[in-house]
Write an enzyme that holds these catalytic residues in place. Structure first.
Site, short mmCIF file in Angstrom:
data_model
loop_
_atom_site.label_atom_id
_atom_site.label_comp_id
_atom_site.label_asym_id
_atom_site.label_seq_id
_atom_site.Cartn_x
_atom_site.Cartn_y
_atom_site.Cartn_z
N SER A 34 19.01 5.33 31.48
CA SER A 34 20.07 5.11 30.66
C SER A 34 21.49 5.62 31.17
O SER A 34 21.78 6.29 32.10
CB SER A 34 19.95 6.39 29.67
OG SER A 34 21.30 6.13 28.48
N TYR B 249 20.31 14.24 25.67
CA TYR B 249 19.40 12.92 25.84
C TYR B 249 19.78 12.43 27.29
O TYR B 249 18.91 12.13 28.07
CB TYR B 249 19.98 12.09 24.80
CG TYR B 249 19.61 10.46 25.22
CD1 TYR B 249 18.33 10.11 25.15
CD2 TYR B 249 20.65 9.90 25.70
CE1 TYR B 249 17.75 8.86 25.54
CE2 TYR B 249 20.08 8.33 26.09
CZ TYR B 249 18.75 8.00 25.86
OH TYR B 249 18.51 6.70 26.31
N LYS C 140 15.88 1.43 14.03
CA LYS C 140 16.52 2.43 14.70
C LYS C 140 17.52 3.22 13.80
O LYS C 140 17.90 4.38 14.28
CB LYS C 140 17.39 1.73 16.06
CG LYS C 140 16.35 1.31 17.17
CD LYS C 140 17.15 0.84 18.27
CE LYS C 140 17.98 1.66 19.11
NZ LYS C 140 17.19 2.68 19.84
#
Length: 330
Positions: A117, A140, A182
């Site tokens: 990411s 994250y 999502k």
């Protein structure tokens, strides 16, 4: 027949990868996911797979070699909620499971193409795939970075010591079809589509971080381009490493809002006209995101281009316009 595993297969990127494989005639696909959120099934309903395995049982069974010869694993399964603060949950899902999967792939000779990411860069002003630019702003981003670091230790800094292909993709701001499940983590384009349909206007954050209203800039990348790059590396098993997967072009959120409005409004308007007429509504920047928000991202594509991948990426106007048409006809 080529057997493929896609984890997170009912998710946004995973289901689009399954779709891309199907378009090539590849259907011997083991889809791995957690369908506790049952409506995610819609992302698989129009696709061809050979089997579905729940994520709770897949990883241990795969490590035992119970699925036979697997050519490649597209590992998209993860907790992708950047606002999730349960670090134990995040690390178990994004780091520990991924380490075990890599070990199993290494043992069995399966190729691993996995989702990293752009959140690994966090507060950095440069987006180059080397440690000095990696400064995650949340757990994250750290969970994704730690797995990248683990791969560097296991495979060498440039993954040169791996016997089978290992590729990590640092996804930037991906948008497009099959993201409807999502919730708050869906793209700004998806949320703005629903806002316009409900209220006749779209919302954007006001000024923050030295940027004017709607002026924060991200590298927005269309899902079809993400799939195309994943499949390019699938076609080139000799290529390994960590690669940015964005367009290499930062654009302001205003560009997204403008593209959404013009795709849905009765007649085209300029950005200034959209703002002055209330088609774009600027709202105060939320306190919960202060200090945890990337105001600017732009993928450095030097490493991607050096690999030989010369894919041409859609700009925001092109990609968002295509996406809005897809949503209108879904």
């Amino acid at each position: 027949m080529t057997r493929i595993v896609v984890t997170g297969a009912a998710g946004f990127i995973g289901s689009n990868i399954v779709k891309g494989l199907n378009a090539r005639g590849i259907t011997d696909i083991i889809a791995v996911d957690d369908l506790t959120q049952g409506d995610k099934y819609r992302n698989l309903a129009d696709l061809q797979i050979a089997d579905y395995v729940d994520a709770d049982s897949f990883y241990s069974r795969f490590a035992q070699g119970l699925y036979g010869r697997v050519e490649a694993v597209f590992h998209e399964g993860a907790c992708s909620d950047t606002m999730e603060m349960n670090g134990k949950y995040m690390m178990e899902n994004n780091y520990t499971l991924s380490c075990g999967l890599f070990n199993a792939c290494h043992t069995q000779g399966s190729r691993l193409l996995y989702a990293s990411s752009a959140a690994t860069y966090g507060g950095s002003a440069s987006f180059i795939e080397t440690p000095e630019f990696e400064r995650p702003l949340n757990v994250y981003g750290y969970s994704k970075l730690l797995f990248d670091q683990h791969m560097r230790l296991a495979c060498g800094p440039d993954f040169q010591r791996t016997a089978s292909q290992v590729v990590g993709f640092r996804y930037f701001n991906v948008y497009g079809p099959r993201e409807q499940h999502k919730g708050r983590m869906a793209s700004v384009a998806f949320h703005q589509f629903n806002q316009f349909k409900a209220d006749g206007k779209v919302k954007l954050f006001g000024e923050y971080g030295g940027y004017p209203q709607g002026g924060q800039m991200r590298d927005f990348v269309f899902i079809d381009d993400v799939v195309a790059v994943n499949l390019w590396f699938f076609d080139h098993p000799e290529k390994s490493g960590i690669f940015n997967l964005g367009t290499g072009r930062a654009q302001p959120f205003n560009d997204v809002a403008h593209a959404v409005v013009n795709a849905l409004h009765s007649q085209p308007v300029s950005l200034t006209e959209a703002a002055s007429s209330g088609l774009i509504d600027y709202v105060p920047f939320p306190d919960a995101l202060r200090g945890k928000y990337q105001c600017y991202t732009q993928a450095d594509l030097t490493a991607l281009r050096a690999s030989g991948c010369d894919h041409v990426f859609a700009d925001v106007h092109t990609g968002v316009s295509r996406y809005m048409q897809s949503l209108l006809h879904s």
